[in-house]
Write a protein that holds these residues in place. Structure first.
Motif, PDB file in Angstrom:
ATOM      1  N   VAL A 183     -24.644  25.561  20.508  1.00 43.40           N
ATOM      2  CA  VAL A 183     -24.226  25.748  21.898  1.00 43.40           C
ATOM      3  C   VAL A 183     -25.229  25.051  22.826  1.00 43.40           C
ATOM      4  CG1 VAL A 183     -23.777  27.444  23.700  1.00 43.40           C
ATOM      5  CG2 VAL A 183     -23.139  27.941  21.325  1.00 43.40           C
ATOM      6  N   ASP A 184     -24.696  24.260  23.752  1.00 44.70           N
ATOM      7  CA  ASP A 184     -25.546  23.526  24.710  1.00 44.70           C
ATOM      8  C   ASP A 184     -26.746  22.881  24.007  1.00 44.70           C
ATOM      9  OD1 ASP A 184     -23.943  24.250  26.895  1.00 44.70           O
ATOM     10  OD2 ASP A 184     -25.009  26.153  27.104  1.00 44.70           O
ATOM     11  N   PRO A 185     -26.483  21.989  23.053  1.00 44.95           N
ATOM     12  CA  PRO A 185     -27.579  21.467  22.237  1.00 44.95           C
ATOM     13  C   PRO A 185     -28.398  20.372  22.904  1.00 44.95           C
ATOM     14  CG  PRO A 185     -25.530  20.456  21.569  1.00 44.95           C
ATOM     15  CD  PRO A 185     -25.180  21.462  22.641  1.00 44.95           C
ATOM     16  N   TRP A 186     -27.857  19.773  23.986  1.00 44.63           N
ATOM     17  CA  TRP A 186     -28.500  18.576  24.511  1.00 44.63           C
ATOM     18  C   TRP A 186     -29.161  18.817  25.867  1.00 44.63           C
ATOM     19  CZ3 TRP A 186     -27.654  16.679  20.094  1.00 44.63           C
ATOM     20  CH2 TRP A 186     -26.393  16.594  19.517  1.00 44.63           C
ATOM     21  N   PHE A 187     -30.336  18.281  26.037  1.00 43.97           N
ATOM     22  CA  PHE A 187     -30.879  18.126  27.381  1.00 43.97           C
ATOM     23  C   PHE A 187     -30.179  16.941  28.030  1.00 43.97           C
ATOM     24  CE2 PHE A 187     -35.080  19.852  25.544  1.00 43.97           C
ATOM     25  CZ  PHE A 187     -34.682  21.152  25.787  1.00 43.97           C
ATOM     26  N   ASP A 188     -30.297  16.811  29.351  1.00 44.04           N
ATOM     27  CA  ASP A 188     -29.728  15.638  30.003  1.00 44.04           C
ATOM     28  C   ASP A 188     -30.343  14.377  29.416  1.00 44.04           C
ATOM     29  OD1 ASP A 188     -28.194  17.222  31.643  1.00 44.04           O
ATOM     30  OD2 ASP A 188     -29.587  17.143  33.337  1.00 44.04           O
ATOM     31  N   ARG A 189     -29.493  13.349  29.259  1.00 42.29           N
ATOM     32  CA  ARG A 189     -29.976  12.083  28.715  1.00 42.29           C
ATOM     33  C   ARG A 189     -30.995  11.474  29.673  1.00 42.29           C
ATOM     34  NH1 ARG A 189     -29.588   9.166  23.960  1.00 42.29           N
ATOM     35  NH2 ARG A 189     -27.298   9.187  23.856  1.00 42.29           N
ATOM     36  N   LEU A 190     -32.167  11.180  29.184  1.00 39.59           N
ATOM     37  CA  LEU A 190     -33.210  10.566  30.000  1.00 39.59           C
ATOM     38  C   LEU A 190     -33.084   9.052  29.977  1.00 39.59           C
ATOM     39  CD1 LEU A 190     -36.220  12.831  28.953  1.00 39.59           C
ATOM     40  CD2 LEU A 190     -34.950  12.885  31.107  1.00 39.59           C
ATOM     41  N   PRO A 191     -33.567   8.380  31.037  1.00 41.17           N
ATOM     42  CA  PRO A 191     -33.423   6.921  31.109  1.00 41.17           C
ATOM     43  C   PRO A 191     -34.175   6.213  29.995  1.00 41.17           C
ATOM     44  CG  PRO A 191     -33.997   7.845  33.253  1.00 41.17           C
ATOM     45  CD  PRO A 191     -34.182   8.940  32.253  1.00 41.17           C
TER      46      PRO A 191
END
Length: 202
Positions: A183-191
């Motif tokens: 569940v909700d495994p990802w942090f926001d994609r960083l640049p």
């Protein structure tokens, strides 16, 4: 044997690179022993200096082993390691040179003598360098099996070595949680660094 040059399609590139993410939570879907064996069967083809192949893998599978390992993780990583269906402790073999007769038959004895004559620290640095290259390929092998990898550097390496590798030349390098995203495994994609910043031409 003739090898025909080809390229990966966009789906495969996404699986391995552009869409792949570091998972921070995992579902309870199990990871099989066959999948873990398959990961190594791909990762073992990675390059390494003089084909020394110093990377070693401990798969932690049992509740008892998991409890021991979690105790050596930093506080921020304990829950992730406790919840992952499988965990790989990646290590380097500080006496990898003993295997040169197998990994480089034509020059095995010579290479074993050369590396065996090095100071232990210099030989360890060589092992760590090649193990780092192999580690990148290991993570790609996890992704190639449709699994997510969560590599972590927050741990007490000497404590893991004492607990799991006592009496061996293996030294902990990285801990990698393996499984299917939860569940909700990802942090926001960083640049990512732009091409013009990272690449030059000569």
């Amino acid at each position: 044997m003739t090898i025909t040059s080809t390229t990966l399609d966009d789906t495969a590139r996404g699986l391995l690179f552009t869409e792949a993410r570091t998972a921070n939570s995992f579902s309870d879907q199990p990871v099989s022993d066959d999948e873990l064996r398959g990961i190594w069967d791909l990762a073992r083809w990675s390059p390494s200096a003089a084909n020394g192949q110093p990377l070693r893998v401990l798969y932690v599978r049992t509740p008892e082993g998991r409890e021991r390992l979690v105790g050596h993780m930093s506080d921020g990583n304990k829950a992730k390691t406790a919840s992952a269906p499988a965990v790989a402790v990646l290590a380097y073999d500080s006496e990898f040179h003993e295997h040169f007769p197998t990994t480089f038959p034509e020059r095995g004895e010579t290479l074993r003598e050369v590396f065996g004559g090095m100071p232990a620290e210099a030989r360890g640095d060589a092992a760590k360098y090649s193990a780092a290259i192999q580690t990148g390929v290991f993570l790609l092998a996890v992704r190639a099996h449709g699994l997510a990898a969560g590599p972590m550097a927050g741990f007490d390496g000497p404590a893991i070595d004492a607990d799991f590798f006592a009496g061996t030349p293996w030294r902990t390098h990285l801990v990698v949680n393996i499984g299917h995203p939860g569940v909700d495994p990802w942090f926001d994609r960083l640049p990512r660094i732009d091409h013009d910043v990272a690449v030059s031409w000569a």
